[in-house]
Structure formats: structure tokens, C-alpha cells
Design a protein around this motif. Structure first.
Motif, PDB file in Angstrom:
ATOM      1  N   THR A 290      -0.688 -10.432  -4.842  1.00 41.28           N
ATOM      2  CA  THR A 290      -0.827 -11.564  -5.746  1.00 41.28           C
ATOM      3  C   THR A 290      -0.202 -11.206  -7.097  1.00 41.28           C
ATOM      4  N   THR A 291      -0.369 -12.104  -8.055  1.00 41.48           N
ATOM      5  CA  THR A 291       0.168 -11.835  -9.386  1.00 41.48           C
ATOM      6  C   THR A 291      -0.636 -10.776 -10.134  1.00 41.48           C
ATOM      7  N   HIS A 292      -1.761 -10.364  -9.591  1.00 41.96           N
ATOM      8  CA  HIS A 292      -2.426  -9.159 -10.080  1.00 41.96           C
ATOM      9  C   HIS A 292      -2.059  -8.030  -9.135  1.00 41.96           C
ATOM     10  N   PRO A 293      -1.466  -6.948  -9.601  1.00 37.39           N
ATOM     11  CA  PRO A 293      -0.921  -5.918  -8.701  1.00 37.39           C
ATOM     12  C   PRO A 293      -1.956  -5.209  -7.840  1.00 37.39           C
ATOM     13  N   ARG A 294      -3.241  -5.328  -8.163  1.00 39.66           N
ATOM     14  CA  ARG A 294      -4.266  -4.647  -7.372  1.00 39.66           C
ATOM     15  C   ARG A 294      -4.962  -5.562  -6.379  1.00 39.66           C
ATOM     16  N   ILE A 295      -4.560  -6.828  -6.338  1.00 43.44           N
ATOM     17  CA  ILE A 295      -5.197  -7.791  -5.446  1.00 43.44           C
ATOM     18  C   ILE A 295      -4.179  -8.287  -4.428  1.00 43.44           C
ATOM     19  N   TYR A 296      -4.521  -8.134  -3.154  1.00 41.51           N
ATOM     20  CA  TYR A 296      -3.692  -8.599  -2.042  1.00 41.51           C
ATOM     21  C   TYR A 296      -4.432  -9.714  -1.295  1.00 41.51           C
ATOM     22  N   ALA A 297      -3.726 -10.392  -0.398  1.00 43.05           N
ATOM     23  CA  ALA A 297      -4.348 -11.490   0.353  1.00 43.05           C
ATOM     24  C   ALA A 297      -3.765 -11.555   1.755  1.00 43.05           C
ATOM     25  N   CYS A 298      -4.541 -12.139   2.672  1.00 39.41           N
ATOM     26  CA  CYS A 298      -4.098 -12.294   4.061  1.00 39.41           C
ATOM     27  C   CYS A 298      -4.849 -13.445   4.710  1.00 39.41           C
ATOM     28  N   GLY A 299      -4.317 -13.923   5.830  1.00 41.35           N
ATOM     29  CA  GLY A 299      -5.012 -14.889   6.659  1.00 41.35           C
ATOM     30  C   GLY A 299      -5.257 -16.229   5.999  1.00 41.35           C
ATOM     31  N   ASP A 300      -6.474 -16.755   6.199  1.00 40.11           N
ATOM     32  CA  ASP A 300      -6.813 -18.076   5.678  1.00 40.11           C
ATOM     33  C   ASP A 300      -6.702 -18.154   4.166  1.00 40.11           C
ATOM     34  N   ALA A 301      -6.858 -17.020   3.480  1.00 37.54           N
ATOM     35  CA  ALA A 301      -6.738 -17.019   2.026  1.00 37.54           C
ATOM     36  C   ALA A 301      -5.336 -17.398   1.573  1.00 37.54           C
ATOM     37  N   ILE A 302      -4.356 -17.195   2.446  1.00 35.37           N
ATOM     38  CA  ILE A 302      -2.975 -17.554   2.125  1.00 35.37           C
ATOM     39  C   ILE A 302      -2.726 -19.023   2.411  1.00 35.37           C
ATOM     40  N   GLY A 303      -3.297 -19.532   3.502  1.00 31.25           N
ATOM     41  CA  GLY A 303      -3.094 -20.914   3.909  1.00 31.25           C
ATOM     42  C   GLY A 303      -2.207 -20.999   5.135  1.00 31.25           C
ATOM     43  N   GLY A 304      -1.943 -22.224   5.569  1.00 26.79           N
ATOM     44  CA  GLY A 304      -1.140 -22.420   6.781  1.00 26.79           C
ATOM     45  C   GLY A 304      -2.012 -22.518   8.017  1.00 26.79           C
ATOM     46  N   TYR A 305      -1.381 -22.529   9.203  1.00 27.95           N
ATOM     47  CA  TYR A 305      -2.118 -22.583  10.454  1.00 27.95           C
ATOM     48  C   TYR A 305      -3.021 -21.362  10.580  1.00 27.95           C
ATOM     49  N   SER A 306      -4.199 -21.567  11.158  1.00 19.56           N
ATOM     50  CA  SER A 306      -5.164 -20.473  11.323  1.00 19.56           C
ATOM     51  C   SER A 306      -4.924 -19.762  12.650  1.00 19.56           C
ATOM     52  N   PHE A 307      -3.886 -18.944  12.705  1.00 16.48           N
ATOM     53  CA  PHE A 307      -3.616 -18.144  13.894  1.00 16.48           C
ATOM     54  C   PHE A 307      -4.121 -16.731  13.628  1.00 16.48           C
ATOM     55  N   LEU A 308      -5.084 -16.295  14.429  1.00 15.51           N
ATOM     56  CA  LEU A 308      -5.759 -15.032  14.163  1.00 15.51           C
ATOM     57  C   LEU A 308      -4.808 -13.849  14.261  1.00 15.51           C
ATOM     58  N   ASN A 309      -3.867 -13.880  15.206  1.00 17.45           N
ATOM     59  CA  ASN A 309      -2.959 -12.739  15.340  1.00 17.45           C
ATOM     60  C   ASN A 309      -2.060 -12.588  14.115  1.00 17.45           C
ATOM     61  N   ILE A 310      -1.659 -13.713  13.523  1.00 18.86           N
ATOM     62  CA  ILE A 310      -0.841 -13.653  12.311  1.00 18.86           C
ATOM     63  C   ILE A 310      -1.672 -13.136  11.143  1.00 18.86           C
ATOM     64  N   ALA A 311      -2.918 -13.601  11.047  1.00 16.51           N
ATOM     65  CA  ALA A 311      -3.797 -13.138   9.970  1.00 16.51           C
ATOM     66  C   ALA A 311      -4.045 -11.637  10.074  1.00 16.51           C
ATOM     67  N   ASN A 312      -4.255 -11.143  11.288  1.00 18.91           N
ATOM     68  CA  ASN A 312      -4.484  -9.704  11.464  1.00 18.91           C
ATOM     69  C   ASN A 312      -3.229  -8.896  11.136  1.00 18.91           C
ATOM     70  N   TYR A 313      -2.072  -9.427  11.479  1.00 15.69           N
ATOM     71  CA  TYR A 313      -0.813  -8.772  11.119  1.00 15.69           C
ATOM     72  C   TYR A 313      -0.688  -8.664   9.601  1.00 15.69           C
ATOM     73  N   GLU A 314      -1.009  -9.757   8.911  1.00 15.01           N
ATOM     74  CA  GLU A 314      -0.949  -9.753   7.456  1.00 15.01           C
ATOM     75  C   GLU A 314      -1.943  -8.760   6.861  1.00 15.01           C
ATOM     76  N   ALA A 315      -3.137  -8.673   7.454  1.00 12.10           N
ATOM     77  CA  ALA A 315      -4.148  -7.739   6.950  1.00 12.10           C
ATOM     78  C   ALA A 315      -3.647  -6.302   7.025  1.00 12.10           C
ATOM     79  N   ALA A 316      -3.007  -5.942   8.131  1.00 11.23           N
ATOM     80  CA  ALA A 316      -2.503  -4.575   8.293  1.00 11.23           C
ATOM     81  C   ALA A 316      -1.407  -4.274   7.270  1.00 11.23           C
ATOM     82  N   ILE A 317      -0.506  -5.242   7.033  1.00  9.82           N
ATOM     83  CA  ILE A 317       0.561  -5.051   6.052  1.00  9.82           C
ATOM     84  C   ILE A 317      -0.031  -4.888   4.649  1.00  9.82           C
ATOM     85  N   ALA A 318      -0.975  -5.750   4.308  1.00 10.31           N
ATOM     86  CA  ALA A 318      -1.573  -5.702   2.977  1.00 10.31           C
ATOM     87  C   ALA A 318      -2.305  -4.382   2.749  1.00 10.31           C
TER      88      ALA A 318
END
Length: 465
Positions: A290-318
């Protein structure tokens, strides 16, 4: 003094998954969740896909004059909830605590005191990094009369369907995956369903030929679909609900909203933390920061379709970026997703429309399920496998409509991730009979279009044959 390596602000199954991943990185983790956290949305799309199959098992019973809304709903929903319970147990608070996660039940917010902390239950949690993995809430469209008229969202509708006398006439608003799945499930249980879509077609992000195939399947089962039809007004007259959709007034017993989900972030005091948003979406970089360098986001917090596999992928990257050197970027080009209607729809990479906007020349291969022996054996020949290629044979995207599409799509996902061209797919020798035979059929088309050509060595040796 730092209390944790990462504090995960949860409220979703992805939050619990992220906590599990963080422990594998040997991080000190706290997971903050709202009290009595439940995940009713898991009933769609994952558990809901089983409802249609179970409904088919009841078809003979229903044909023997058993009312479709009596035994089936209660029994099937009980089985579906059992599936959800089993999934939740994989990431239960007890298991997380055994892994070393500090599970905190409460609702908190960010504060600057003077450094960034997360305040919950009168505690100030100090952490190197924070991960937003909150849940989402339904989008409630601004329609005249909607707030004055009772309506249901996905989590709420489950209790209605299991009641002794569930409503029989439904208007479902929204052509997204949840709306499509619910429309089909309702129809299979003998309910009268009208699906209203404000766009010109359902799933407007997909190619027209794909959405037409899905829409035809829904209409064949009895779903009434109104496209390009905005809802302008809803009224309740003499105990009856009326929906003004375009130039039609539709009488219905109940209304189900499937207009999408939006991040549930309002209570977190993100503005005080310096986290900016635009159009109710967090401003993120490719590292999910996010615009704060110590705060990241993933999944439903980002928005878009609620696909669990995509959210989990984002969580691992974050988490990799937050706990280690931030060098990983999200790349959705090889991440598949699926809509669990019948037939299933699954896609990875670019659609044909998207590819033609990005590339001057593309090749499109189509093979239909009627060419697959397994599809005939299971009497599910409706379907198509559509692959979009560059002239070099590079796979740009694939869309599959048909049985087991959510399983078959992973081959193309791996091919895109590893830059495997179509000639390598042609080397597969799929089990016969199986739905994987579609890959061999696609390879034949690649040969016919000369995307796959003999090597220089083979052509040289052919001169001596």
C-alpha cells in the motif's frame, strides 16, 4: 520494541492461510480476527458446486411427486455445510495456535503512537509489517425502493432456503459468478428464477462465444435471463414485490443481490496510517504494498472476484515481500480461475479479445468436447477448449467450458508459467478415455495450422528415408 514480524488483519480464510504460510517462514505471527468469525461465503462457489450434483441424485425422487423444496434443501445444505466445516478445520484457530500463531479475537484499528501500531482489545500490536487480509461485504446498488424492500445477500439467503416453506419465485440481480451459480442451483431445485444483468451479457469480461454457451445452458434449464436491463425501481405493493427492470415489471417473492463484493476496510482507520484508496479500492504497487511501506494487502481487501486461489497467491507474494527483500511482483498471467456452473467455465491468461488488443497477430484454436470419448461416456459433450497462441506457438491464454474444466485448465496454467509452447503440449499422451484427451485434440489442430513443424534435423533425415 517489535512484538511480531507480521500482524495479519484477518476476517477471511485467506487470512488464516497467510498465517500458516508465515509460520513456515519462521516468522512471529499474530492474526487478528473479528469475534465469532465464520466463512459462509465458502458455500459459493466451492460447496455450491456439489448442490447441483446432489440435486441430480434426487431427480428420480422429485419426479415421483415429491415437492422440490422439502427434503432436498435441508439435506443438501447440511452436506454442503459439512464440506465447509471440513475446509475451515484445516485452518482452525486451534491448529494455528499449535503452529505458534497468536490468534487474537477482536476488532481493531491502526494508530500512530508515534510509530505505527494496530490497536485491538486495549493492546498496541507493534510489528515489522502488517498484512490486510480482511473479508468483504456485498455491494448494495443504489436503486430506488431497494432499502425499503426486504432483500437477501449470499450469506443471508442460506437460512431462507432451509426454512420449512422457502419462497418459490426469485429475482437475482447480477451476472457475476455468484449470480450465475445461484440462478442455476435455484432452478435445479424447482424454484422460478429471473436473472437480471445490467450489462449486455453475463460475465462481460469473457469472450461473447463463451458467455453465450453458458447463458444457453442456463436458459435450457429454465433460468430467465434479462441482459442489458438495468433495474430502476423496486416496490412492495399489497405484500407483493415488484422489480422494474427496463420496461418490464416483474413480480417476485424475494430478491437476491449478487452485485459483487467490496473490501471491508472502513473500521481499520487506514487514513490515519497513510494508506490511500481510489474508488473504494486500495492503491497498491505490483508488490502488493500500500502507500504505507509497512502495510501490504491481499484477497478480498484488494477487491475484484473472490477467487480463493488468487487470494492465497497474493498472500504468499505479500508475505515474501514483507518478511524478506521486496522483490516479488504479482503476475496473474498464469493463475487460473473457474466459475462452478454447469458446464464449468475456467480460464487462464488472456482471452481472445484481450490478446487481440495486445498483439498484432494471434492464432486461436478451438476443440469441442464432442470429440472426446470420455465426454460421450459421461454424456456431457457440451463444451469447448479454446487456446490463444502467438504465431511462435507461445500460449497466451486458454478458456475451457465443460466438465472438469477447473481441473483441465491447470495444464495451460503451468504451460504459461513455464513458457511451454504448444509443441510440448503435443507430446502429452493422455489416458484414454479421459477428458485430458482434449489436449491431444488441440495438438492435432496445432499441427494442421503449421504451428508445430518438424525440426530441421527431422526434415533433413526425411530426405534419406
Amino acid at each position: 520494541m517489535i512484538d511480531y514480524d507480521v500482524v495479519i488483519i484477518g476476517g477471511s480464510l485467506t487470512g488464516r492461510y497467510a498465517a500458516t504460510i508465515a509460520t513456515q517462514f519462521e516468522a512471529k505471527v499474530a492474526l487478528v480476527e473479528p469475534p465469532q468469525q465464520e466463512f459462509p461465503y465458502l458455500l459459493t462457489p466451492y460447496a455450491l458446486t456439489s448442490l447441483g450434483k446432489l440435486r441430480q441424485q434426487y431427480s428420480e425422487i422429485a419426479s415421483d411427486a415429491v415437492h422440490p423444496n422439502t427434503v432436498q434443501w435441508a439435506e443438501v445444505m447440511q452436506k454442503a455445510k459439512g464440506v465447509v466445516t471440513n475446509i475451515e478445520e484445516l485452518y482452525s484457530p486451534v491448529i494455528l495456535a499449535a503452529l505458534g500463531v497468536d490468534v487474537i479475537s477482536g476488532i481493531g484499528q491502526f494508530e500512530r503512537t508515534p510509530s505505527l501500531t494496530f490497536s485491538v482489545n486495549q493492546r498496541q500490536l507493534r510489528s515489522r509489517k502488517f498484512l490486510l487480509a480482511t473479508g468483504s461485504r456485498p455491494v448494495i446498488p443504489n436503486i430506488e425502493g431497494l432499502q425499503a424492500t426486504a432483500y437477501y445477500t449470499l450469506p443471508e439467503v442460506l437460512s431462507v432456503l432451509t426454512s420449512p416453506n422457502p419462497p418459490t419465485r426469485w429475482v437475482i440481480m447480477g451476472g457475476n459468478p455468484s449470480g450465475i451459480q445461484m440462478a442455476q442451483i435455484f432452478t435445479r431445485f424447482g424454484l422460478d428464477v429471473t436473472l437480471i444483468v445490467r450489462h449486455s451479457r453475463i460475465l462481460p469480461q469473457e469472450d461473447p462465444e463463451i458467455t453465450q454457451l453458458i447463458q444457453a445452458a442456463l436458459e435450457a434449464e429454465g433460468v430467465r435471463i434479462l441482459t442489458a436491463t438495468p433495474v430502476s425501481q423496486i416496490k412492495q405493493i399489497q405484500g407483493k414485490k415488484w422489480v422494474q427492470a427496463g420496461n418490464q415489471a416483474i413480480e417476485t417473492d424475494e430478491i437476491l443481490l449478487c452485485a459483487g463484493q467490496q473490501p471491508d476496510l472502513a473500521h481499520l482507520n487506514l487514513k490515519a496510517a497513510g494508506v490511500r484508496s481510489h474508488c473504494n479500492r486500495l492503491v497498491l504497487n505490483a508488490k502488493l504494498q500500500t502507500t504505507h511501506p509497512r502495510i501490504y494487502a491481499c484477497g478480498d481487501a484488494i477487491g475484484g472476484y473472490s477467487f480463493l486461489n488468487i487470494a492465497n497467491y497474493e498472500a504468499a507474494i505479500a508475505l515474501k515481500n514483507g518478511l524478506f527483500f521486496p522483490r516479488h511482483r504479482v503476475d496473474y498471467s498464469s493463475i487460473p480461475w473457474a466459475v462452478f456452473c454447469d458446464p464449468q467455465l475456467a480460464r487462464v491468461g488472456l482471452s481472445e479479445t484481450q490478446a487481440r488488443c495486445s498483439y498484432s497477430n494471434v492464432v486461436v484454436l478451438r476443440q469441442y468436447f464432442k470429440s472426446v470419448a470420455a465426454a460421450h461416456l459421461e454424456m456431457t459433450t457440451t463444451g469447448v477448449c479454446k487456446v490463444v497462441l502467438a504465431p511462435t506457438g507461445e500460449i497466451l491464454g486458454a478458456t475451457i467450458v465443460g466438465s472438469y474444466a477447473a481441473e483441465l485448465i491447470h495444464v495451460f496454467g503451468l504451460a504459461i508459467a513455464q513458457r511451454i509452447k504448444i509443441d510440448k503440449i503435443a507430446q502429452l499422451a493422455p489416458v484414454y478415455p479421459s477428458f485430458s484427451e482434449i489436449f491431444a485434440q488441440i495438438a492435432i489442430l496445432a499441427y494442421q495450422t503449421q504451428l508445430i513443424r518438424p525440426s530441421i534435423l527431422d526434415r533433413f533425415l526425411a530426405l534419406w528415408n
